[in-house]
Motif scaffolding. Sequence first.
Motif, PDB file in Angstrom:
ATOM      1  N   LEU A 410       0.827  -1.209   0.000  1.00  0.00           N
ATOM      2  CA  LEU A 410       0.000   0.000   0.000  1.00  0.00           C
ATOM      3  C   LEU A 410       0.860   1.257   0.000  1.00  0.00           C
ATOM      4  CD1 LEU A 410      -2.970  -0.809   2.419  1.00  0.00           C
ATOM      5  CD2 LEU A 410      -3.118  -0.160   0.018  1.00  0.00           C
ATOM      6  N   SER A 411       1.933   1.213   0.758  1.00  0.00           N
ATOM      7  CA  SER A 411       2.840   2.361   0.809  1.00  0.00           C
ATOM      8  C   SER A 411       3.485   2.594  -0.552  1.00  0.00           C
ATOM      9  CB  SER A 411       3.911   2.130   1.879  1.00  0.00           C
ATOM     10  OG  SER A 411       4.873   3.153   1.850  1.00  0.00           O
ATOM     11  N   TYR A 412       3.900   1.499  -1.189  1.00  0.00           N
ATOM     12  CA  TYR A 412       4.541   1.628  -2.500  1.00  0.00           C
ATOM     13  C   TYR A 412       3.538   2.036  -3.580  1.00  0.00           C
ATOM     14  CZ  TYR A 412       6.725   0.171  -6.886  1.00  0.00           C
ATOM     15  OH  TYR A 412       7.207   0.136  -8.169  1.00  0.00           O
ATOM     16  N   LEU A 413       2.272   1.684  -3.398  1.00  0.00           N
ATOM     17  CA  LEU A 413       1.251   1.928  -4.422  1.00  0.00           C
ATOM     18  C   LEU A 413       1.129   3.405  -4.761  1.00  0.00           C
ATOM     19  CD1 LEU A 413      -0.909   0.562  -6.158  1.00  0.00           C
ATOM     20  CD2 LEU A 413      -2.500   0.803  -4.270  1.00  0.00           C
ATOM     21  N   GLU A 414       1.350   4.277  -3.775  1.00  0.00           N
ATOM     22  CA  GLU A 414       1.174   5.715  -4.005  1.00  0.00           C
ATOM     23  C   GLU A 414       2.208   6.261  -4.982  1.00  0.00           C
ATOM     24  OE1 GLU A 414       0.396   8.157  -0.638  1.00  0.00           O
ATOM     25  OE2 GLU A 414      -0.308   6.504   0.585  1.00  0.00           O
ATOM     26  N   THR A 415       3.347   5.615  -5.100  1.00  0.00           N
ATOM     27  CA  THR A 415       4.396   6.087  -6.015  1.00  0.00           C
ATOM     28  C   THR A 415       4.720   5.055  -7.091  1.00  0.00           C
ATOM     29  OG1 THR A 415       6.111   5.227  -4.516  1.00  0.00           O
ATOM     30  CG2 THR A 415       5.445   7.537  -4.249  1.00  0.00           C
ATOM     31  N   ARG A 421       0.228  -0.671 -11.413  1.00  0.00           N
ATOM     32  CA  ARG A 421      -0.641  -0.312 -10.287  1.00  0.00           C
ATOM     33  C   ARG A 421      -1.853  -1.233 -10.182  1.00  0.00           C
ATOM     34  NH1 ARG A 421      -1.064   6.209  -9.221  1.00  0.00           N
ATOM     35  NH2 ARG A 421       1.163   6.549  -8.863  1.00  0.00           N
ATOM     36  N   ASN A 448      -8.853   1.798   2.410  1.00  0.00           N
ATOM     37  CA  ASN A 448      -7.640   2.585   2.176  1.00  0.00           C
ATOM     38  C   ASN A 448      -7.108   2.329   0.776  1.00  0.00           C
ATOM     39  OD1 ASN A 448      -5.686   4.430   2.987  1.00  0.00           O
ATOM     40  ND2 ASN A 448      -4.285   2.825   3.642  1.00  0.00           N
ATOM     41  N   ARG A 451      -9.138   4.274  -1.641  1.00  0.00           N
ATOM     42  CA  ARG A 451      -8.795   5.696  -1.546  1.00  0.00           C
ATOM     43  C   ARG A 451      -7.483   6.009  -2.264  1.00  0.00           C
ATOM     44  NH1 ARG A 451      -5.307   8.586   1.269  1.00  0.00           N
ATOM     45  NH2 ARG A 451      -4.571   6.745   2.393  1.00  0.00           N
ATOM     46  N   VAL A 452      -6.483   5.143  -2.082  1.00  0.00           N
ATOM     47  CA  VAL A 452      -5.149   5.414  -2.635  1.00  0.00           C
ATOM     48  C   VAL A 452      -5.094   5.146  -4.131  1.00  0.00           C
ATOM     49  CG1 VAL A 452      -2.746   4.635  -2.616  1.00  0.00           C
ATOM     50  CG2 VAL A 452      -3.961   4.973  -0.465  1.00  0.00           C
ATOM     51  N   ALA A 453      -5.712   4.042  -4.565  1.00  0.00           N
ATOM     52  CA  ALA A 453      -5.508   3.587  -5.947  1.00  0.00           C
ATOM     53  C   ALA A 453      -6.444   4.252  -6.946  1.00  0.00           C
ATOM     54  CB  ALA A 453      -5.661   2.070  -6.018  1.00  0.00           C
TER      55      ALA A 453
END
Length: 970
Positions: A410-415, A421, A448, A451-453
């Motif tokens: 999840l942390s890596y998904l944002e970048t 993705r 979450n 929200r992020v993806a």
Amino acid sequence: MPAVSKGDGMRGLAVFISDIRNCKSKEAEIKRINKELANIRSKFKGDKALDGYSKKKYVCKLLFIFLLGHDIDFGHMEAVNLLSSNRYTEKQIGYLFISVLVNSNSELIRLINNAIKNDLASRNPTFMGLALHCIANVGSREMAEAFAAEIPKILVAGDTMDSVKQSAALCLLRLYRTSPDLVPMADWTSRVVHLLNDQHLGVATAAASLITTLAQKSPEEFKTSVSLAVSRLSRIVTSASTDLQDYTYYFVPAPWLSVKLLRLLQCYPPPEDPAVRGRLTECLEMVLNKAQEPPKSKKVQHSNAKNSVLFEAISLIIHHDSEPNLLVRACNQLGQFLQHRETNLRYLALESMCALASSEFSHEAVKTHIETVINALKTERDVSVRQRAVDLLYAMCDRSNAQQIVAEMLSYLETADYAIREEIVLKVAVLAEKYAVDYTWYVDTILNLIRVAGDYVSEEVWYRVIQIVTNRDDVQGYAAKTVFECPVIRQALQAPACHENLVKVGGYILGEFGNLIAGDPRSSPLVQFDLLHSKFHLCSASTRALLLSTYIKFVNLFPEVKSTIQDVLRCDSQLKNADVELQQRAVEYLRLSTIASTDILATVLEEMPPFPERESSILAKLKRKKGPSTMADLEGSRRERGTDLNGGTEPAPASTTSTPSPSADLLGLGPAPPTPAGPPPSGGSGGLLVDVFSDSVSAVASLAPGSEDNFASPDLASAELVSEEPAETVHDADELVHTFVCKNNGVLFENQLLQIGLKSEFRQNLGRMFIFYGNKTSTQFLSFTPTLLCSDGLRANLHLQTKPVDPTVDGGAQVQQVVNIECLSDFTDAPVLSIQFRYGGTFQSASVKLPVTLNKFFQPAEMAAQDFFQRWKQLGHPQQEVQNIFRAKHPMDAEVTKAKIIGFGSALLEEVDPNPANFVGAGIIHTKTTQIGCLLRLEPNLQAQMYRLTLRTSKETVSQRLCELLSEQF
């Protein structure tokens, strides 16, 4: 091979090549080539007979001219004549010319075959080698028919020289790959297998390649090769580099043969004979031991050869999956490569460890490298290595490390890179479900993730969280509270750019379980309604339909908001909505809330029952994306280590009180599980156009499973709106045109303001297209002006007549434009649809290509096999045929292929081609001035994942255009 004498230097050829290189312009080069062609033609037609050297020189020049990209239409007979020469260099040039320029349909093929037969019978090893190389290079079915029975005899003959045996084995391999039904190996199996023991390592290497391919098709017939392969491998591994000097590559003995033998052994399970099995284990241990030894050379060739044998040995260890000691040692060896400075080694190590993670013997050993893999995910510069790191984290995940791995993903998904993705989203969703320690963590993770993806969260992900929450009473209240009270989720819902998937999840959960949190003033019924309705006008039709269902649920749960919701349902934008589904829901829900008693309302709108269980669609989608074999291996091992939240199954969809919309299959995306409180999801975003596409559902639904990937809608935002000036560029124009080649209905373009849909029909040289413009906003479009733009060349070949459109398009409304089309002559370009309008005082415009292609005027023509082949021969002129060999872009499904050929406009002729796997079609292109007959043949090669498409028409430009259009569909 005989040495080339000094007199064979061909000075004339060297001078010609020098002249070409010295040309200052393209025109000068063409002038020089035309001069040379005229000279060669006069020499060939002259009365004076040319000697072999002159023929060779001129044929060489023709070959060079052809390789420069120019057409050669003479000289073929002279090249064939060179095949009968007794001089090696002349025969070599003749065979080279034949291999490059002569196709299998040539009239000279019989003469060529006779020359090849003479050389094969000559017992001259040099001439036999040239003939075998020519057969392999051409590799056509005609060559296989002529020589497939002869080559095995040469291969196993006792007096055949080693160099010829090598060529014969590779030639046979080539013919088997192209025409396996014509290569009779049953009579030669045992003798070919024993070539693995041949003293000449070159023969053994060529034989290993042949036997590996044959064993993949008929493993039982070549089972005896296992013991011979182990024996030969043992002798190579235990030998010193000086023992095999001719085949030692940078201190690595026979690396190519070692790799081929290891690959051959992967066609079979571990040997049953204890002696053979023990010997193979010793070989693999020795390969692993040698990997620990210091390098004997600092050159990269040494490390490449050494590592190639090592990785193939590890692949065999993983394939057998029976020796715990070897598996753990292989894992430790790969762990050393994870931090190697060479990128390729890190990639291969990650890839191999993914397979090791699926073994119960080595899974724990793989988990010890989790920190290194996470670090690779964060620091690697190469996206392909990062993707393998994601794969490995997914493969090594179990209950003990699931939370850590999911958090890192999840942390890596944002970048993360955009290309991977969606895959990461699917993997996070699968892992969160499989290894959740409790349901609250699962709900937090998925919300979450959504929200992020954002756009990369597929429909399957939010369907799944809804189904699990519905099936678990103990998590329903927490889910509602999280959606409404979690600061991160609440902030995301209140943000102007909130993603629709989050709105859908919030709408469904609050509609079903909002009463569980209604006692808190901060989440009172009116507050819940206001939060959801603030997103209503920004959402697509499918999401608005779901929110309407949520509102009627609120009427049952919270009588105090009944009047507010009835006002929403009663407004004109709902009761007169252009979308039939939204209009129907608004009318039905308003009437239901008005006349139904409290008891009836409670019965009709009671909480949805638990979903029946079935296989997870998220996992199914991930398997399709990564390939069935890879995912099946990983998931098979996971069943040993843990189960998911709902026992590894997924609920089936439940029915709703509303009539399903035809938009569910608008773009051929197939049925998807509808949300219980919302509409069935539409393929793409076709809500505004559902009333005009109802007839397309049955046609699309008749396709085979899996066809949805091939008929998916284009990027609906590919034609962007621009301000103040009309768009001058047409984004992804060719991709949009190719999407509509085999279908007539669908959504052509969509963004937050406008949706454009098409419905068209064609008959002979005439067509009619209905274009539907839908206003997705609540604000009027003013000065709405669609214009069709045609180039001068297209205007001469295609006549378009349009009817004017109302310049005002109300909010939520739809207008229709009719375009009458007449094909005057064949054409290549497509007209451009340019739209201009004012929205909120701002000038907007968009441009997109209209999918009017030549095949739309294709009428199917049925014919018998005899008539087809007679017409095929009549269209045999080179200018009438266009052929394209290309790699498959989609899964090679026979039913999907048939549907595409029929959708292309051609009649699909059954039982015409001798090969039942091929597809044959016929039809007529109708224009105002003429009719153009067309025959097509599509030959799939499943093993190579390639197609060969051949089109013959009476007009070259038509053949070329139809070939381009049809090639893009596969």
